[in-house]
Design a protein around this motif. Structure first.
Motif, PDB file in Angstrom:
ATOM      1  N   TRP A  52       0.819  -1.204   0.000  1.00 35.97           N
ATOM      2  CA  TRP A  52       0.000   0.000   0.000  1.00 35.97           C
ATOM      3  C   TRP A  52       0.863   1.269   0.000  1.00 35.97           C
ATOM      4  O   TRP A  52       0.546   2.255  -0.643  1.00 35.97           O
ATOM      5  CB  TRP A  52      -0.965  -0.006   1.186  1.00 35.97           C
ATOM      6  CG  TRP A  52      -2.160   0.827   0.856  1.00 35.97           C
ATOM      7  CD1 TRP A  52      -2.432   2.070   1.319  1.00 35.97           C
ATOM      8  CD2 TRP A  52      -3.205   0.501  -0.064  1.00 35.97           C
ATOM      9  NE1 TRP A  52      -3.596   2.540   0.750  1.00 35.97           N
ATOM     10  CE2 TRP A  52      -4.081   1.601  -0.095  1.00 35.97           C
ATOM     11  CE3 TRP A  52      -3.477  -0.624  -0.865  1.00 35.97           C
ATOM     12  CZ2 TRP A  52      -5.225   1.616  -0.900  1.00 35.97           C
ATOM     13  CZ3 TRP A  52      -4.609  -0.600  -1.652  1.00 35.97           C
ATOM     14  CH2 TRP A  52      -5.467   0.505  -1.660  1.00 35.97           C
ATOM     15  N   ALA A  53       2.015   1.205   0.728  1.00 38.41           N
ATOM     16  CA  ALA A  53       2.901   2.373   0.778  1.00 38.41           C
ATOM     17  C   ALA A  53       3.437   2.691  -0.615  1.00 38.41           C
ATOM     18  O   ALA A  53       3.478   3.859  -1.024  1.00 38.41           O
ATOM     19  CB  ALA A  53       4.050   2.110   1.757  1.00 38.41           C
ATOM     20  N   ARG A 125      -0.956   0.412  -9.357  1.00 36.34           N
ATOM     21  CA  ARG A 125      -0.150   0.856  -8.223  1.00 36.34           C
ATOM     22  C   ARG A 125      -0.195  -0.137  -7.058  1.00 36.34           C
ATOM     23  O   ARG A 125       0.663  -0.116  -6.183  1.00 36.34           O
ATOM     24  CB  ARG A 125      -0.573   2.253  -7.782  1.00 36.34           C
ATOM     25  CG  ARG A 125      -1.976   2.362  -7.257  1.00 36.34           C
ATOM     26  CD  ARG A 125      -2.410   3.831  -7.134  1.00 36.34           C
ATOM     27  NE  ARG A 125      -3.844   3.939  -7.018  1.00 36.34           N
ATOM     28  CZ  ARG A 125      -4.497   3.871  -5.862  1.00 36.34           C
ATOM     29  NH1 ARG A 125      -3.843   3.732  -4.747  1.00 36.34           N
ATOM     30  NH2 ARG A 125      -5.811   3.962  -5.850  1.00 36.34           N
ATOM     31  N   VAL A 126      -1.203  -0.988  -7.023  1.00 33.93           N
ATOM     32  CA  VAL A 126      -1.243  -2.032  -5.987  1.00 33.93           C
ATOM     33  C   VAL A 126      -1.420  -3.399  -6.651  1.00 33.93           C
ATOM     34  O   VAL A 126      -2.233  -4.205  -6.240  1.00 33.93           O
ATOM     35  CB  VAL A 126      -2.336  -1.772  -4.922  1.00 33.93           C
ATOM     36  CG1 VAL A 126      -1.929  -0.643  -4.007  1.00 33.93           C
ATOM     37  CG2 VAL A 126      -3.684  -1.468  -5.561  1.00 33.93           C
ATOM     38  N   LEU A 160     -12.881  -6.000  -2.681  1.00 33.96           N
ATOM     39  CA  LEU A 160     -13.717  -4.791  -2.740  1.00 33.96           C
ATOM     40  C   LEU A 160     -13.299  -3.904  -3.921  1.00 33.96           C
ATOM     41  O   LEU A 160     -14.142  -3.301  -4.581  1.00 33.96           O
ATOM     42  CB  LEU A 160     -13.616  -4.007  -1.429  1.00 33.96           C
ATOM     43  CG  LEU A 160     -14.135  -4.764  -0.192  1.00 33.96           C
ATOM     44  CD1 LEU A 160     -13.877  -3.955   1.078  1.00 33.96           C
ATOM     45  CD2 LEU A 160     -15.627  -5.068  -0.334  1.00 33.96           C
ATOM     46  N   ILE A 161     -11.999  -3.854  -4.178  1.00 30.52           N
ATOM     47  CA  ILE A 161     -11.522  -3.067  -5.334  1.00 30.52           C
ATOM     48  C   ILE A 161     -11.902  -3.781  -6.628  1.00 30.52           C
ATOM     49  O   ILE A 161     -12.468  -3.190  -7.540  1.00 30.52           O
ATOM     50  CB  ILE A 161      -9.984  -2.867  -5.268  1.00 30.52           C
ATOM     51  CG1 ILE A 161      -9.594  -2.007  -4.074  1.00 30.52           C
ATOM     52  CG2 ILE A 161      -9.487  -2.231  -6.571  1.00 30.52           C
ATOM     53  CD1 ILE A 161      -8.082  -1.942  -3.835  1.00 30.52           C
ATOM     54  N   ASN A 222      -8.499   4.867   2.388  1.00 33.05           N
ATOM     55  CA  ASN A 222      -7.517   5.167   1.353  1.00 33.05           C
ATOM     56  C   ASN A 222      -6.128   5.465   1.896  1.00 33.05           C
ATOM     57  O   ASN A 222      -5.152   5.413   1.163  1.00 33.05           O
ATOM     58  CB  ASN A 222      -7.996   6.335   0.490  1.00 33.05           C
ATOM     59  CG  ASN A 222      -8.677   5.817  -0.757  1.00 33.05           C
ATOM     60  OD1 ASN A 222      -8.241   4.823  -1.337  1.00 33.05           O
ATOM     61  ND2 ASN A 222      -9.760   6.466  -1.155  1.00 33.05           N
ATOM     62  N   LYS A 223      -6.068   5.794   3.182  1.00 33.09           N
ATOM     63  CA  LYS A 223      -4.754   6.130   3.752  1.00 33.09           C
ATOM     64  C   LYS A 223      -3.903   4.872   3.962  1.00 33.09           C
ATOM     65  O   LYS A 223      -2.741   4.840   3.597  1.00 33.09           O
ATOM     66  CB  LYS A 223      -4.933   6.882   5.080  1.00 33.09           C
ATOM     67  CG  LYS A 223      -5.373   8.339   4.852  1.00 33.09           C
ATOM     68  CD  LYS A 223      -5.233   9.179   6.100  1.00 33.09           C
ATOM     69  CE  LYS A 223      -6.320   8.911   7.116  1.00 33.09           C
ATOM     70  NZ  LYS A 223      -7.676   9.270   6.656  1.00 33.09           N
ATOM     71  N   ASP A 224      -4.487   3.851   4.538  1.00 31.68           N
ATOM     72  CA  ASP A 224      -3.672   2.668   4.836  1.00 31.68           C
ATOM     73  C   ASP A 224      -4.106   1.432   4.042  1.00 31.68           C
ATOM     74  O   ASP A 224      -3.510   0.362   4.181  1.00 31.68           O
ATOM     75  CB  ASP A 224      -3.699   2.364   6.337  1.00 31.68           C
ATOM     76  CG  ASP A 224      -5.103   2.112   6.853  1.00 31.68           C
ATOM     77  OD1 ASP A 224      -6.034   2.021   6.017  1.00 31.68           O
ATOM     78  OD2 ASP A 224      -5.281   1.992   8.071  1.00 31.68           O
ATOM     79  N   GLY A 225      -5.141   1.584   3.218  1.00 31.97           N
ATOM     80  CA  GLY A 225      -5.560   0.454   2.396  1.00 31.97           C
ATOM     81  C   GLY A 225      -6.256  -0.646   3.173  1.00 31.97           C
ATOM     82  O   GLY A 225      -6.473  -1.723   2.646  1.00 31.97           O
TER      83      GLY A 225
END
Lengths: 456, 416
Positions: A52-53, A125-126, A160-161, A222-225
């Motif tokens: 996630w980072a 990106r992920v 979920l994504i 959205n911050k830490d996924g």
């Protein structure tokens, strides 16, 4: 006639290995599954926080690049490279689990369940997120109750994504009214159609719609996924799904979602669907009806205990018919080939990204199963003949003839290798081919290209 | 003799001759399939594209003149200026590269079409029904072959290369007992003479492996021979250098090589080719999805046109999808699974510049289940009329055997 140990390794494991004995019988297979998960400890998947980072960095570098911040394009390139390295490492770890792991059945179950609950990393990106999903949502829950597996999967960010749940909002919810957002049916439909009841079950479009309303609120931070339940997205009304009502205030709706998943998991259609899929994957494209019946009964009797279902399969005589009814899928094929070749641990561990591409990633594309890129949420098909079309078979033969030598400069004698790879499942024709080959490379290649080795 | 056939790279002509010589003793030819030598079925070409994931017909061929349309698609999907077609219809702006074809009468659509599938709205059952060509609203599990194959079964003078499945996707539309070839442009197979011999013996009693390997070897040889003839300096065992493999089957760049490969076969003995373009499922961010997918579709069609040269004039391309999508856009900038949709036709053999079909209207009461575009025609009828026009197949055969239970209705006149 192949022994039960051979069948156990080929049909229910990752194939035979010169390094480890095959499990002798059903009890040994189940004992391996009950033992601690050493393969996960030895070959861990990507770190979720790092996944996630890095994804977050891509977003930031993109923003900087648009604002013409100096160095942003280079930073973006470097982050993308790191993401690719992480993804290659994830693939390699999955391969190594099968090649060196003590429980081949556990690895095959991971393949089966990650295919049953297909996710594709559609956000570049992920893109390693399917590997995180495998380790977080699937692997820890493969031996317990189906409902726990289902709940872990349906609330995992990767799912979920992939099935567009993260923005689905009740039109009457706070978020829906404020942002003019609304419903998305994708996850609700696929849970009923693919993950639980099966398409032949008696659910309706209204059930899909009601379930979609019920699933609103499942999203991620959205911050830490991480998974997050957001009551502001929840449709306030109660939903009726398959004749049961799930109500209560939005803040309590997550408990109602869990209740609904429990109810769906325990329905007889789900028992039948899950039992059939497991039997089709492991035993035959068209499995013995008695086998499916026994597995379905075990599911229903145990309230969806998956180990009970596996046990019912392994206790049934149809599970021990001679191998050959199925064709190994490409990932399974490469793992089984490497397991038989048994390169030193440091050889596989030391592969560079380009080598992982050349030996595994690109061949998987050629064989028709690009890594974690199933064409749809129904995953890879189980139709054996469909994996042996001319271009796909050509890619298997190519791999067999070329890759082993590049991994193992000191190839085994083909006459010995045929015994290692197939033991008493080797037919006379493959034994003859191994003997008559002009050199070791082709001899080993012929064994791995053989119909005996490609089938299971 | 088996060994010499299998071990040496052969020109196609030689391969066929040898096949003829040994055709009477197939059992002794483990890696040979039957090849027949009657004339191929005419000069007309048919390309069938399966658009997997359910293309939104209402966004691709927009009924902008229907007063209800704007009300359904008032957010994300209206972006971009639609390209006027005819009557109430305008094309999605990402179809712009095909507009010269439209102007020349080489591009057409049929609207408000669907298979007989209803209600469950499953991609996978939907695709199975589309490819099986069956007439029921649920999958007919007794039908194991695809409609293209049943058409082939009825065609005289079939050779093993009359029909070609291109790429690596499973193409159920062509599965069945009539012979067809299957290959991917970047596939290759390098084997020594001894390797071939031993492989042949090993596969001898396993038809699934034997048949595929036979074909892989024959095609590899044939392509090597072609490459040799063109002075490409092939090593005799593999085809011309493979393009880099796409990382995923459904990326936008993937269809180009498939179309180019299909065209290369269609310029030779092949008359029918099929492959798929996947990734049309647009539940969210539909504008992005369609940009990618329509880009791929445009490149596919333009590659076919470009590479086929004069043969394009004898070519009919039909692109079909499993179902349409909801009339109303959903809450996440996309659309959910629907019923009626659109199909696309292209090629020099069609009567283009038209949107075929009867428009049912978009008033809520006119929708299927007050949700989806109401189908007014069976999409199979267009495929059937194309087959009848291109290959002269009997109407009764098309309605009973190729597409069971189909009423072809009156000829829409899609061919020029």
């Amino acid at each position: 006639m192949p022994s039960n140990a051979t069948i156990a390794a080929i049909r229910f494991g990752c194939g035979l290995s010169p390094l480890a004995p095959a499990p002798a019988d059903a009890a040994a297979i189940l004992a391996g599954l009950a033992a601690p998960d050493q393969a996960l400890a030895d070959f861990p998947g990507p770190d979720p926080q790092q996944v996630w980072a890095l994804g977050h960095q891509v977003t930031e570098h993109n923003r900087d690049a648009r604002a013409n911040v100096p160095g942003a394009a280079e930073a973006l390139k470097e982050t993308r490279r790191q993401i690719n390295v992480m993804n290659d490492a994830a693939l390699l770890n999955f391969v190594q689990r099968g090649v060196y792991g003590a429980s081949g059945f556990r690895e095959r179950l991971q393949d089966f369940w990650t295919n049953h609950f297909t996710v594709v990393g559609k956000l570049a990106r992920v893109k390693a997120i399917p590997s995180v999903f495998a380790d977080e949502a699937v692997r820890p829950h493969m031996t317990g109750r189906f409902t726990d597996l289902l709940t872990a999967v349906v609330t995992h960010p990767a799912m979920l994504i992939y099935l567009d749940q993260i923005t689905s909002s009740g039109p009457q919810s706070r978020a829906g009214e404020r942002q003019k957002r609304g419903l998305n049916e994708n996850l609700a439909r696929e849970v009923l159609e693919l993950h639980t009841l099966g398409v032949g079950a008696g659910y309706s479009q209204t059930d899909v719609r009601q379930f979609a309303y019920l699933l609103t609120g499942l999203t991620l931070d959205n911050k830490d996924g991480q998974f997050r339940f957001n009551p502001n997205m929840v449709e306030p009304a109660a939903e009726t799904l398959l004749g049961k009502t799930y109500g209560g205030p939005p803040k309590d709706k997550l408990a109602q979602i869990n209740r609904a998943l429990d109810d769906i998991a325990l329905r007889p259609e789900t028992a039948q669907h899950i039992a059939t899929k497991i039997a089709v994957h492991f035993v035959a494209d068209t499995p013995d009806p008695g086998l499916v019946q026994a597995m379905t009964a075990a599911y229903r009797r145990s309230g969806g205990d998956l180990t009970a279902v596996y046990s019912a399969m392994l206790d049934h005589p149809a599970a021990w018919a001679p191998p050959g009814a199925k064709v190994r899928m490409p990932f399974d094929y490469i793992v089984a080939a490497l397991r038989a070749l048994a390169p030193p641990r440091e050889t596989l561990a030391g592969l560079r990204p380009q080598q992982i591409q050349r030996f595994v990633q690109t061949p998987l594309i050629g064989m028709g199963q690009p890594f974690q890129q199933a064409p749809g949420p129904n995953g890879w098909h189980e139709d054996s003949a469909g994996w042996v079309t001319p271009p796909l078979l050509a890619a298997r033969i190519q791999w067999a003839m070329a890759v082993p030598q590049q991994l193992l400069p000191d190839l085994p004698d083909p006459r010995d290798f045929v015994q290692v790879a197939l033991a008493d499942a080797a037919s006379q024709t493959v034994i003859d081919a191994a003997r008559q080959a002009e050199n070791r490379r082709e001899g080993v290649g012929l064994v791995l290209a053989s119909n005996d080795f490609n089938r299971r | 003799m088996t060994d010499s056939v299998l071990s040496a790279p052969l020109s196609r002509r030689l391969f066929l001759k040898t096949g003829a010589l040994v055709g009477c003793s197939i059992a002794a030819q483990p890696l040979m399939t039957t090849v027949t030598f009657a004339a191929a079925p005419g000069e007309n070409r048919l390309v069938v594209l399966i658009l997997r994931g359910a293309m939104d017909g209402l966004d691709v061929v927009r009924p902008v003149g229907d007063p209800a349309f704007a009300g359904y698609r008032n957010l994300t999907l209206k972006a971009g200026e639609a390209l006027p077609l005819t009557g109430i219809y305008a094309a999605h702006p990402d179809l712009a590269p095909l507009m010269p074809l439209w102007a020349k009468g080489e591009l057409a659509f049929a609207h408000a079409v669907s298979t007989p599938y209803r209600d469950k709205r499953s991609h996978f059952d939907g695709q199975d029904i589309l490819e099986a060509g069956t007439g029921r609203d649920v999958p007919d599990l007794t039908v194991k072959d695809g409609w293209l194959n049943r058409m082939l079964q009825a065609m005289p003078g079939l050779s093993s290369e009359t029909a070609f499945a291109v790429g690596r996707d499973e193409m159920k539309v062509i599965l069945g007992r009539a012979p067809y070839a299957s290959w991917a442009p970047d596939a290759r197979l390098q084997l020594s003479a001894q390797g071939r011999r031993l492989l042949a013996r090993m596969y001898q009693d396993d038809p699934m492996f034997r048949t595929s390997a036979t074909e892989a070897i024959a095609l590899t040889d044939q392509m090597a021979a072609t490459a040799d003839a063109m002075g490409a300096g092939s090593d005799g065992m593999m085809m011309a250098p493979a393009p880099a493999m796409a990382p995923a089957a459904n990326t936008a760049a993937a269809p180009d090589p498939l179309a180019a490969f299909a065209a290369s076969r269609l310029k030779g003995d092949t008359r029918i080719a099929t492959f798929s373009i996947s990734g049309w499922d647009s539940h969210a961010a539909q504008a992005d999805v369609l940009k990618r997918e329509l880009g791929a579709l445009c490149r596919t069609i333009l590659t076919l046109k470009e590479d086929l040269g004069p043969v394009w004039g004898k070519t009919t391309v039909i692109a079909m999808t499993e179902f349409g999508r909801t009339a109303k856009e959903n809450g996440t900038g996309g659309t959910d699974h629907g019923t009626g949709g659109a199909m696309l036709m292209a090629g020099g053999a069609i009567r283009g510049g038209k949107v075929y079909g009867r428009w049912p209207g978009l008033d809520e009461a006119a929708l299927y289940e007050r949700r989806d575009l109401m189908p007014t025609a069976d999409v199979r009828a267009y495929a059937a009329w194309a087959m009848r026009g291109l290959y002269g197949l009997d109407k009764g055969l098309l309605e009973k055997t190729v597409f069971p239970g189909l009423d072809m209705g009156t000829d829409p006149g899609i061919l020029a």
